[in-house]
Write a protein that holds these residues in place. Structure first.
Motif, mmCIF file in Angstrom:
data_model
loop_
_atom_site.group_PDB
_atom_site.id
_atom_site.type_symbol
_atom_site.label_atom_id
_atom_site.label_comp_id
_atom_site.label_asym_id
_atom_site.label_seq_id
_atom_site.Cartn_x
_atom_site.Cartn_y
_atom_site.Cartn_z
ATOM 1 N N MET A 153 42.976 28.484 -22.559
ATOM 2 C CA MET A 153 42.909 27.393 -21.588
ATOM 3 C C MET A 153 43.749 26.205 -22.041
ATOM 4 O O MET A 153 44.402 25.543 -21.232
ATOM 5 N N GLU A 154 43.730 25.931 -23.360
ATOM 6 C CA GLU A 154 44.516 24.823 -23.880
ATOM 7 C C GLU A 154 46.008 25.050 -23.671
ATOM 8 O O GLU A 154 46.745 24.135 -23.281
ATOM 9 N N LEU A 155 46.461 26.293 -23.936
ATOM 10 C CA LEU A 155 47.878 26.606 -23.748
ATOM 11 C C LEU A 155 48.274 26.503 -22.269
ATOM 12 O O LEU A 155 49.375 26.044 -21.947
ATOM 13 N N PHE A 156 47.395 26.943 -21.377
ATOM 14 C CA PHE A 156 47.673 26.831 -19.952
ATOM 15 C C PHE A 156 47.800 25.360 -19.538
ATOM 16 O O PHE A 156 48.680 25.002 -18.755
ATOM 17 N N THR A 157 46.928 24.518 -20.074
ATOM 18 C CA THR A 157 46.979 23.089 -19.756
ATOM 19 C C THR A 157 48.279 22.465 -20.245
ATOM 20 O O THR A 157 48.888 21.641 -19.557
ATOM 21 N N LEU A 158 48.724 22.862 -21.436
ATOM 22 C CA LEU A 158 49.971 22.336 -21.973
ATOM 23 C C LEU A 158 51.173 22.754 -21.124
ATOM 24 O O LEU A 158 52.139 21.995 -20.978
ATOM 25 N N SER A 159 51.130 23.970 -20.579
ATOM 26 C CA SER A 159 52.256 24.465 -19.780
ATOM 27 C C SER A 159 52.212 23.989 -18.336
ATOM 28 O O SER A 159 53.190 24.167 -17.597
ATOM 29 N N LEU A 160 51.097 23.391 -17.910
ATOM 30 C CA LEU A 160 50.940 23.000 -16.511
ATOM 31 C C LEU A 160 51.999 22.009 -16.034
ATOM 32 O O LEU A 160 52.561 22.194 -14.941
ATOM 33 N N PRO A 161 52.331 20.932 -16.782
ATOM 34 C CA PRO A 161 53.383 20.013 -16.297
ATOM 35 C C PRO A 161 54.720 20.706 -16.059
ATOM 36 O O PRO A 161 55.382 20.457 -15.052
ATOM 37 N N ALA A 162 55.107 21.593 -16.986
ATOM 38 C CA ALA A 162 56.368 22.318 -16.812
ATOM 39 C C ALA A 162 56.300 23.260 -15.612
ATOM 40 O O ALA A 162 57.274 23.389 -14.852
ATOM 41 N N ALA A 163 55.149 23.910 -15.414
ATOM 42 C CA ALA A 163 54.989 24.818 -14.275
ATOM 43 C C ALA A 163 55.067 24.054 -12.951
ATOM 44 O O ALA A 163 55.694 24.516 -11.995
ATOM 45 N N ILE A 164 54.432 22.881 -12.902
ATOM 46 C CA ILE A 164 54.482 22.061 -11.688
ATOM 47 C C ILE A 164 55.915 21.599 -11.411
ATOM 48 O O ILE A 164 56.385 21.618 -10.268
ATOM 49 N N TYR A 165 56.602 21.198 -12.478
ATOM 50 C CA TYR A 165 57.986 20.747 -12.321
ATOM 51 C C TYR A 165 58.872 21.857 -11.751
ATOM 52 O O TYR A 165 59.650 21.631 -10.816
ATOM 53 N N ILE A 166 58.742 23.066 -12.314
ATOM 54 C CA ILE A 166 59.552 24.193 -11.833
ATOM 55 C C ILE A 166 59.197 24.536 -10.392
ATOM 56 O O ILE A 166 60.069 24.819 -9.564
ATOM 57 N N PHE A 167 57.906 24.496 -10.060
ATOM 58 C CA PHE A 167 57.483 24.826 -8.695
ATOM 59 C C PHE A 167 58.050 23.827 -7.695
ATOM 60 O O PHE A 167 58.559 24.209 -6.629
ATOM 61 N N VAL A 168 57.992 22.540 -8.041
ATOM 62 C CA VAL A 168 58.463 21.498 -7.120
ATOM 63 C C VAL A 168 59.978 21.485 -7.015
ATOM 64 O O VAL A 168 60.535 21.362 -5.914
ATOM 65 N N MET A 169 60.654 21.617 -8.149
ATOM 66 C CA MET A 169 62.107 21.465 -8.167
ATOM 67 C C MET A 169 62.870 22.753 -7.908
ATOM 68 O O MET A 169 64.050 22.702 -7.520
ATOM 69 N N ALA A 170 62.242 23.924 -8.116
ATOM 70 C CA ALA A 170 62.960 25.190 -7.979
ATOM 71 C C ALA A 170 62.446 26.070 -6.851
ATOM 72 O O ALA A 170 63.247 26.696 -6.143
ATOM 73 N N TYR A 171 61.133 26.132 -6.648
ATOM 74 C CA TYR A 171 60.585 27.070 -5.666
ATOM 75 C C TYR A 171 60.455 26.452 -4.267
ATOM 76 O O TYR A 171 60.807 27.099 -3.274
#
Length: 292
Positions: free
Chosen positions: A1-19
Motif C-alpha cells: 500500500m505504501e508503494l502504491f501511495t508513492l506511485s500515485l502522483p506519477a500515475a495521476i500525472y501520466i493519466f492526465v497528461m498522456a491518456y
C-alpha cells in the motif's frame, strides 16, 4: 500500500497528461474547425492522411526519418558503450570531471547547439572553412551543399547524446558483480577479455531494452536537431528534411490542424507496431532480454 501511495502522483500525472489527451486523436479523422470544436467538426475519414502519402516528397522525408534514426541508434550505442567501458577504467578522482564534460551538451537546447554549429560551419568566418583555407583547400558553403549533412547531423547528435547514454551504460557496468571480474583475473583474463566475456554479456539486456524503446521512435524524428542545426535552409532539404520538419512547415503555411494530427497519429501507430515487432523478435531469440 505504501508503494502504491508513492506511485500515485506519477500515475495521476501520466493519466492526465498522456491518456486523457488521447481523445484528441479523433481530430485526425475530422475537418477541424475552431468554431465547431472537436465534437462538432465534420468527419472526413482518412482524407487527412492523403496529404502525406500523395505528396511528392513523401518518400524522401520517410527515408530520411528512418535512415537518420537507424544511424543515430547504431552510432550512439556503439560509441556510448565504448565510452562507458573507458570510464570504468579511469581513476575515480577524474571520473566526475569527465562525466560533467560529457553530459553538459545533453542539457543544451538545440537553439544553443545551432549557434555552436554555425560557429564551425559559417561560410565566411567558420572554424571549418578557416582550417580548410589554412591547408590550401577551397571554402565550402555548408548550408548550400546537401551531401555533407548526413555526416554533420550524425556528428552533432552524437555530441549531444553520447554523454547521457554513456552514463546509463556506466551505471549498468557498476551493477555487475565484481566477483565475476575477480574470478576472471585469477584465471588470467586480460582487460579486453573481461570486456568481451563479462561486461558486454552482462549489459546485453540493458542494450536490448534501450534499442527496443529507440525503435519505437524510428518514425518520429528529432525536430530540434533537423530544424535548428541546418538553419532551415531550403537548399539542403534533400538530406535534412524529415517528417516532423515537413509537417511543421506545412502546418505553419497552411494551418491545417487535422492534417498535422493525422501524421502524428500515423507516426505513433507505426512506432507502436515497431516496438511490438522488435520485442516479439527479441523474445523469439532470448526471452529474458525482452521488454515484456
Amino acid at each position: 500500500m505504501e508503494l502504491f501511495t508513492l506511485s500515485l502522483p506519477a500515475a495521476i500525472y501520466i493519466f492526465v497528461m498522456a491518456y486523457i489527451p488521447m481523445f484528441g486523436v479523433v481530430v485526425a479523422f475530422k475537418n477541424y474547425k475552431y468554431d465547431k470544436g472537436i465534437l462538432g467538426s465534420e468527419w472526413v475519414g482518412f482524407k487527412n492522411f492523403e496529404f502525406l502519402f500523395k505528396s511528392e516528397t513523401a518518400f524522401r522525408i520517410t527515408r530520411n526519418t528512418v535512415l537518420y534514426n537507424i544511424g543515430y541508434m547504431a552510432l550512439t550505442t556503439i560509441c556510448a558503450l565504448a565510452v562507458a567501458i573507458l570510464l570504468n577504467e579511469i581513476a575515480k578522482k577524474w571520473l566526475k570531471i569527465y562525466q560533467t564534460a560529457m553530459i553538459l551538451p545533453f542539457f543544451l537546447s538545440w537553439v544553443v547547439m545551432s549557434y555552436i554549429t554555425l560557429a564551425f560551419l559559417d561560410h565566411q568566418s567558420g572554424f571549418m572553412n578557416g582550417w580548410l583555407s589554412a591547408f590550401g583547400f577551397e571554402k565550402i558553403k555548408w548550408y548550400f551543399e546537401p551531401e555533407y549533412w548526413p555526416f554533420i547531423l550524425n556528428a552533432v547528435h552524437l555530441w549531444k547524446a553520447i554523454g547521457f547514454s554513456a552514463l546509463v551504460y556506466y551505471a549498468g557496468i557498476l551493477g555487475i558483480d565484481g566477483e565475476l571480474y575477480e574470478a576472471a583475473r585469477i584465471d588470467g583474463a586480460k582487460r579486453f577479455q573481461l570486456v568481451k566475456h563479462i561486461t558486454l554479456p552482462q549489459l546485453t539486456p540493458l542494450i536490448v531494452i534501450l534499442l527496443i524503446l529507440s525503435i519505437g521512435n524510428m518514425f518520429r524524428g528529432d525536430f530540434g536537431l533537423h530544424f535548428f542545426i541546418p538553419n532551415n535552409s531550403g537548399m539542403i532539404y534533400p538530406t535534412t528534411d524529415i517528417i516532423d520538419t515537413y509537417i511543421y512547415r506545412a502546418l505553419s503555411e497552411v494551418g491545417d490542424i487535422s492534417m498535422a494530427s493525422a501524421v502524428g497519429l500515423y507516426q505513433s501507430f507505426v512506432g507502436f507496431v515497431l516496438v511490438i515487432a522488435a520485442n516479439f523478435t527479441v523474445r523469439k531469440i532470448n526471452e529474458e532480454n525482452s521488454l515484456f
